[in-house]
Design an enzyme around this catalytic site. Structure first.
Site, PDB file in Angstrom:
ATOM      1  CE1 TYR A 132      -3.420  -2.658   0.444  1.00 43.40           C
ATOM      2  CE2 TYR A 132      -4.578  -0.541   1.262  1.00 43.40           C
ATOM      3  CZ  TYR A 132      -4.625  -1.914   0.635  1.00 43.40           C
ATOM      4  OH  TYR A 132      -5.843  -2.678   0.737  1.00 43.40           O
ATOM      5  CG  ASP A 141      -2.094 -20.312  -1.786  1.00 41.46           C
ATOM      6  OD1 ASP A 141      -1.396 -20.413  -0.546  1.00 41.46           O
ATOM      7  OD2 ASP A 141      -1.555 -20.791  -2.602  1.00 41.46           O
ATOM      8  CG  ASP A 193      -8.238  -4.629   1.399  1.00 37.25           C
ATOM      9  OD1 ASP A 193      -9.081  -4.229   2.063  1.00 37.25           O
ATOM     10  OD2 ASP A 193      -8.028  -4.470   0.110  1.00 37.25           O
ATOM     11  CG  ASP A 212     -13.899  -7.120   1.807  1.00 40.39           C
ATOM     12  OD1 ASP A 212     -13.416  -6.617   2.922  1.00 40.39           O
ATOM     13  OD2 ASP A 212     -14.409  -6.674   0.899  1.00 40.39           O
TER      14      ASP A 212
HETATM   15  C1  IPM Z   1     -10.423  -1.460   4.031  1.00 45.31           C
HETATM   16  C2  IPM Z   1     -10.582  -0.622   2.542  1.00 45.31           C
HETATM   17  C3  IPM Z   1      -9.568   0.198   2.412  1.00 45.31           C
HETATM   18  C4  IPM Z   1      -8.151  -0.640   2.346  1.00 45.31           C
HETATM   19  C5  IPM Z   1      -9.854   0.985   1.140  1.00 45.31           C
HETATM   20  C6  IPM Z   1     -10.962   1.802   0.885  1.00 45.31           C
HETATM   21  C7  IPM Z   1      -8.509   2.092   0.757  1.00 45.31           C
HETATM   22  O1  IPM Z   1     -10.814  -1.548   1.670  1.00 45.31           O
HETATM   23  O2  IPM Z   1     -10.135  -0.694   5.159  1.00 45.31           O
HETATM   24  O3  IPM Z   1     -10.370  -2.645   3.985  1.00 45.31           O
HETATM   25  O4  IPM Z   1      -7.947  -1.199   1.121  1.00 45.31           O
HETATM   26  O5  IPM Z   1      -7.443  -0.646   3.271  1.00 45.31           O
HETATM   27 MG    MG Z   2     -10.968  -3.674   2.171  1.00 47.94          MG
END
Ligand code: IPM
Ligand code: MG
Length: 361
Positions: A141, A223, A247, A251
């Protein structure tokens, strides 16, 4: 106790969920006799519209001054084709770096009332209770060189993933500390069969583990971890990984909780001279422009982030527990937003916030 909180609602549903989170914070403070001095600032798309940049100097000053910062979400579709350095998301990366919040704690747990909201079989999800610890201020990042050079068919995009020993040491150490208050198990996630950064990551994790002989450490390739998260998520207690892996996998973790709208997060940095930890609190979800302004968004991720703030930044464990049990009570009552697929009419964002306050008492 008296403390200051900077609220950064941001964009889209961020405004609505942060509003409910602040409602709950004020309510808890009234009930437990604390004084929260709340200031509001600009971050993300709204900051671009108002000041020309996603992370204005004023916000930078405010977040360094406040005892804790609560964020809604950032991102607006009108900036979708803008270069990364100008986008609302860059404001988020800027504030994380400025505050030095290197450890992002993303708890993922299953709620009995939400078992049917997850597409996974109930027996897989029932009893899930883990914290994904995502390194937040390093890796790909932030690494340089980065950018797009050349033109047209000759162009090339570059990003750099780089980690120092110290960056890995502090976030893995934080993970072992957390594990000590839980089931004493740390899973370190990497891609050490391919990446040098991951080989170093694993080496540091093994070294740090020597200081925590009471905690079990194991390693998992990223993975395989993605697969294990849906095959057997109950095996995880603390799962620590670099920024981009975290990240992505967080999710995926959201599926276990029934909706990404449920997930809170706490980003923790150094300890301040006044004894409070530097903390930035935000729901894991984004700004969801498709449902923004409709009073439909699930505020429970943002409200859970308030609980995390009370616990990690102010040491107010009883208050945090009161918020968390209220969230659970509201889930059990079925008064939840559409993302959780309630049997009756879905509740609005505001109704859920009010119901949480009511359940706190
Ligand atoms: C998260 C989000 C952020 C990230 C984005 C909005 C920049 O996806 O906090 O998980 O990638 O860190
Ligand atoms: Mg995210």
């Amino acid at each position: 106790m008296e403390f200051s909180v900077l609220s950064l609602p941001g964009d889209g549903i961020g405004v609505e969920v942060a509003g409910e989170a602040i409602r709950v914070l004020n309510h808890v403070c009234r009930k437990f006799n604390h004084k929260a001095n709340i200031t509001e600032g600009l971050l993300g798309g709204i900051a671009i519209h108002t000041t020309g940049g996603p992370f204005p100097a004023e916000t930078e000053r405010l977040c360094l001054e406040a005892d804790a910062t609560l964020m809604g979400a950032v991102g607006l579709p009108e900036f979708d084709n803008w270069p990364p350095e100008k986008r609302p998301e860059r404001g988020l990366l800027g504030i994380r770096k400025t505050m030095g919040v290197y450890a992002n704690l993303r708890p993922v747990r299953s709620y009995p009332a939400l078992l049917d909201s997850s597409p996974l079989k109930n027996h897989l999800v029932d009893g899930v209770d883990m914290i994904i610890v995502r390194e937040l201020t390093g890796g790909i990042y932030y690494g340089t060189p980065r950018g797009i050079t050349g033109e047209g068919a000759a162009s090339r995009g570059t990003n750099t993933m780089t980690y120092s020993w110290a960056e890995i040491d502090r976030v893995t150490r934080m993970s072992f500390e957390l594990a000590r208050n839980r089931r004493r198990k740390v899973t370190s996630v990497d891609k050490s069969n391919v990446l040098e950064t991951s080989q170093l990551w694993r080496r540091v994790a093994v070294e740090v583990a020597k200081d925590y002989p009471d905690v079990e450490l194991n390693h998992l390739l990223v993975d395989n971890c993605a697969m294990q998260l849906v095959l057997n998520p109950k095996q995880f207690d603390i799962v620590v990984m670099e920024n981009m892996f975290g990240d992505i996998l967080s999710d995926e973790g959201a599926v276990l909780a029934g909706s990404i709208g449920m997930l809170p997060s706490a980003s923790i940095g150094a300890r301040k001279p006044n004894g409070f930890w530097v903390g930035l609190y935000e729901p894991v979800h984004g700004s969801a422009p498709d449902i923004a302004g409709q009073n439909k968004a699930n505020p429970l991720g943002a409200i859970g982030s308030v609980a995390a703030m009370l616990e990690y930044s102010f040491g107010l464990k009883e208050e945090a527990a009161a918020v968390n049990s209220a969230v659970e009570a509201v889930l059990n009552s079925g008064q939840v937003t559409a993302d959780l697929r309630p049997k009756g009419t879905p509740a609005t964002t505001t109704q859920v916030g009010e119901a949480v306050c009511e359940a706190i008492g």
